[in-house]
Design an enzyme around this catalytic site. Structure first.
Site, mmCIF file in Angstrom:
data_model
loop_
_atom_site.group_PDB
_atom_site.id
_atom_site.type_symbol
_atom_site.label_atom_id
_atom_site.label_comp_id
_atom_site.label_asym_id
_atom_site.label_seq_id
_atom_site.Cartn_x
_atom_site.Cartn_y
_atom_site.Cartn_z
ATOM 1 N N ASP A 98 37.639 86.823 -27.438
ATOM 2 C CA ASP A 98 37.431 85.629 -26.558
ATOM 3 C C ASP A 98 37.268 85.914 -25.113
ATOM 4 O O ASP A 98 36.545 84.995 -24.579
ATOM 5 C CB ASP A 98 38.705 84.570 -26.816
ATOM 6 C CG ASP A 98 38.331 84.134 -28.233
ATOM 7 O OD1 ASP A 98 37.255 83.648 -28.615
ATOM 8 O OD2 ASP A 98 39.508 84.031 -29.255
ATOM 9 N N TYR A 131 37.302 76.620 -32.050
ATOM 10 C CA TYR A 131 38.830 76.536 -31.348
ATOM 11 C C TYR A 131 38.717 76.203 -30.035
ATOM 12 O O TYR A 131 37.932 76.364 -29.171
ATOM 13 C CB TYR A 131 39.509 78.090 -31.545
ATOM 14 C CG TYR A 131 40.430 78.143 -32.504
ATOM 15 C CD1 TYR A 131 41.878 77.668 -32.226
ATOM 16 C CD2 TYR A 131 40.098 78.754 -33.725
ATOM 17 C CE1 TYR A 131 42.914 78.053 -33.216
ATOM 18 C CE2 TYR A 131 41.046 78.988 -34.583
ATOM 19 C CZ TYR A 131 42.344 78.523 -34.370
ATOM 20 O OH TYR A 131 43.318 78.652 -35.512
HETATM 21 CU CU LIG Z 1 44.166 80.132 -35.901
#
Ligand SMILES: [Cu+2]
Length: 659
Positions: free
Chosen positions: A316, A400
């Protein structure tokens, strides 16, 4: 109103030009970004296909920052990664903004910078036009291709054949997103992945693993209150009664640009395009604790061996950059209503500065009791309620959402927090019903969380780089373990346990793992500084929730994210060692970060010690995390141990009586 806007814009840009940096670590301003681009252009380094995956301040040497006094002249340098999309070549540049010259221009053959913003924005147009992709989507009953969201991922794992092409590659997932939908992540179009060459703006191939699952057409995954009310049997529950916050005398936070002081703490922060919130020069009553603290990498390997899943592992930071993916925070929603919100100036792919509004929040909280004792005889209470200072941002990386930040306590503690929320990545499956709790069939590597939806097992690993400077840079590393003493004449009741202290003398010895049996922790101490009790001053790293990776040590992901091998690493400070998985993990096959930096086995005794802490969450999804995940908080703490001679928060006065 509209005709005044150009004047307003001019005033804003003049204000941006007029503000010189106050501190050597102040982030680059709009005018400095423009100057950087102008110098590169003047040097003939840019063309119309040049892009800027990363531009940041080239942080000055530690000695320069340490000896800086207000009013000293400040040398300013920019660090830029430049990608020539036409030639598929990448360069690193250091631009001297004080002398207006290019200091360094280094080709980086074989390296791939992280995904550009335009590589998120561009692919839908040409992927949607690709006949093989259209055929794969049509096979799944979707004929309006505009109703498909194309979601860019880093390439993840590549076959040797794909790697040998030397191309820059990304992968694109498909989700069904008709016009009235805001959350397509509960509608995966399973089995259709496009491998894409973004420089050529071409689909390399469609990886179609067959039609196995129906595409969800319901609205039960929409997250707005109106749709939730319609898809929930009893509608929305009544709201709880309001809590009103007020700070009638104002905030205790003093902020001057990026310098902050609060209670006994002073520090400098930056919002880094890749690392997010970085803490600099953290001090308590002027005493140095942490020279630089940051989340320096994250990797999320998925646990499904399916052909279209096993390549998935998101770095990320190294592939996406959590700073530039920061949200504009909303007071009263993401953070308390009274939070101080700060803006950050970044540059876009083309080197044009832009302001990300309100992406950093600084606020106080009352988390509970700081300390307390009630005298039994007199029934007199001595209680001090706690106050903490929070620095927070929220990065949305595809499905996310991560709320990330730091919390300072009046007791000298520094807590790193990561909250995981958003939407777990969904796999379409044939079944609408589970066969039970056992992991069988489609639930072998995950859990059925909705009809025809399995959320595969995955892990989130964070690595934090902690350049502790405890009362200065000359520090040593210690491990603490507890052990039960053997029974014997010294331990007749067999209750004795003791604290074992071992000095970790060199880098090679500093790859360490958590141990619940010994309640293991680590401490950075300054052997040259003693408290009133003749103990070296120190800060202790207290692990919280953690995990071990379930990747095979020979797996390609493990090779790329070698920092997963240990929970703790210790290295001697080197300014270029910043990212645990190396500078450019995108399309990498081996880690150029940890492990590797400890190979020269430098001393960790009375040296400038840097800790690297790997913190993991093993995520076996639950139905209750669908279609949106309740926030899961994880992290660790740095607490003083011998840094003070007694409880440093004794002097916190009791609250004023409100009656
Ligand atoms: Cu997760």
């Amino acid at each position: 109103m509209k005709k005044h806007l150009p004047f307003l814009a001019l005033a804003l840009s003049l204000a941006a030009y007029a503000q010189p940096p106050r501190h050597p670590l102040d982030p680059l301003s709009q005018s400095e970004f423009n100057e950087m681009v102008a110098i590169l252009r003047q040097e003939g380094k840019l063309n119309d296909r040049s892009r800027f995956p990363i531009v940041t301040l080239q942080e000055p040497a530690k000695e320069v920052v340490r000896s800086f006094k207000v009013g000293d002249p400040i040398q300013r340098n920019a660090f830029a990664v430049v990608l020539d999309r036409g030639e598929n070549k990448m360069y690193e540049a250091v631009i001297d903004l004080t002398s207006h010259k290019l200091d360094r221009w280094t080709p980086k053959p074989g390296e791939y910078p992280g995904v550009l913003i335009e590589e998120f924005e561009d692919p839908p147009s040409y992927v949607r036009a690709d006949p093989a992709w259209q055929a794969a989507i049509a096979k799944r009953g979707i004929t309006n291709f505009e109703d498909v969201q194309i979601d860019t991922w880093g390439a993840g794992l590549l076959s040797p054949v794909d790697r040998q092409t030397g191309k820059r590659l990304i992968r694109c997932l498909a989700f069904y997103r008709p016009k009235n939908v805001r959350n397509p992540f509960y509608r995966p179009i399973e089995g259709v992945v496009a491998l894409v060459d973004p420089n050529a703006r071409k689909v390399v191939r469609i990886e179609d693993t067959g039609v196995i699952a129906p595409v969800n057409k319901g609205m039960e995954g929409e997250l707005d209150a109106e749709n939730i009310a319609q898809t929930t049997p009893d509608g929305l529950r009544p709201a709880l009664k309001p809590i009103v916050y007020s700070q009638p005398e104002g905030s205790s936070v003093v902020s001057n640009g990026n310098e902050v002081s609060w209670d006994n703490w002073t520090f400098h922060y930056t919002m880094h395009t890749r690392e997010g919130l970085v803490l600099h020069d953290m001090r308590y009553k002027g005493r140095s604790i942490l020279y630089r603290g940051s989340l320096c990498e994250m990797v999320v390997p998925y646990g499904s061996p399916a052909e279209n899943w096993s390549w998935r592992n998101a770095f990320d930071l190294g592939e996406y950059g959590v700073g530039r993916l920061g949200n504009t925070l909303r007071a009263g929603y993401d953070v308390p209503p009274y939070a101080l919100l700060k803006d950050t100036t970044f540059v876009d792919d083309r080197g044009k500065p832009y302001v990300q509004k309100n992406n950093v929040a600084i606020y106080e909280k009352e988390p509970g009791i700081l300390w307390k004792h009630r005298d039994f005889d007199s029934t007199v209470d001595q209680t001090r309620p706690a106050r903490s200072l929070h620095l927070t941002y929220v990065a949305t990386v595809g499905n996310y959402d991560y709320a990330l930040g730091w919390v300072l306590g009046q007791d000298g503690s520094i807590t790193a927090e990561a909250e995981l929320t958003g939407i777990v990545l969904a796999q379409g499956v044939p079944e609408a019903q589970s066969s039970g709790i056992e992991p069988v069939g489609s639930e072998r590597y995950g859990r059925l969380v909705g009809k025809h939806i399995v959320a595969p097992n995955h892990q989130h690993f964070f690595n934090f780089r902690l350049d502790l400077d405890v009362d200065g840079s000359e520090n040593s590393l210690v491990e603490i373990n507890n052990q039960a003493e053997p029974p014997g004449p010294e331990n007749p009741q067999k209750n004795a346990f003791s604290r074992q202290v071992s000095w970790i003398k060199n880098e090679k010895a500093a790859g360490r793992d958590m141990n619940m049996n010994s309640c293991r922790s680590w401490m950075v101490v300054n052997p040259n500084h003693k408290n009133d009790l003749n103990q070296p001053t120190g800060y202790q790293l207290m692990p919280g929730e953690n995990s071990v990776p379930y990747l095979h040590p020979d797996s390609p992901i493990y090779m790329r994210a070698g920092f997963l091998k240990h929970h703790l690493w210790g290295t001697q400070y080197r300014p270029e060692e910043i990212y645990a998985a190396g500078m450019y993990p995108n399309q990498s096959t081996v880690s150029t970060g940890l492990p590797g930096w400890q190979n020269d086995d430098q001393s960790l005794q009375n040296k400038d010690v840097v800790l690297w802490y790997t913190c993991g969450v093993t995520h076996n999804p639950r139905p209750e995390e669908w279609p949106v995940m309740p926030s899961h908080r994880t992290g660790f703490r740095l607490i003083p141990n011998g840094f003070f001679s007694r409880n440093p928060s004794m002097d916190v006065p009791p609250p004023k009586e409100s009656k």
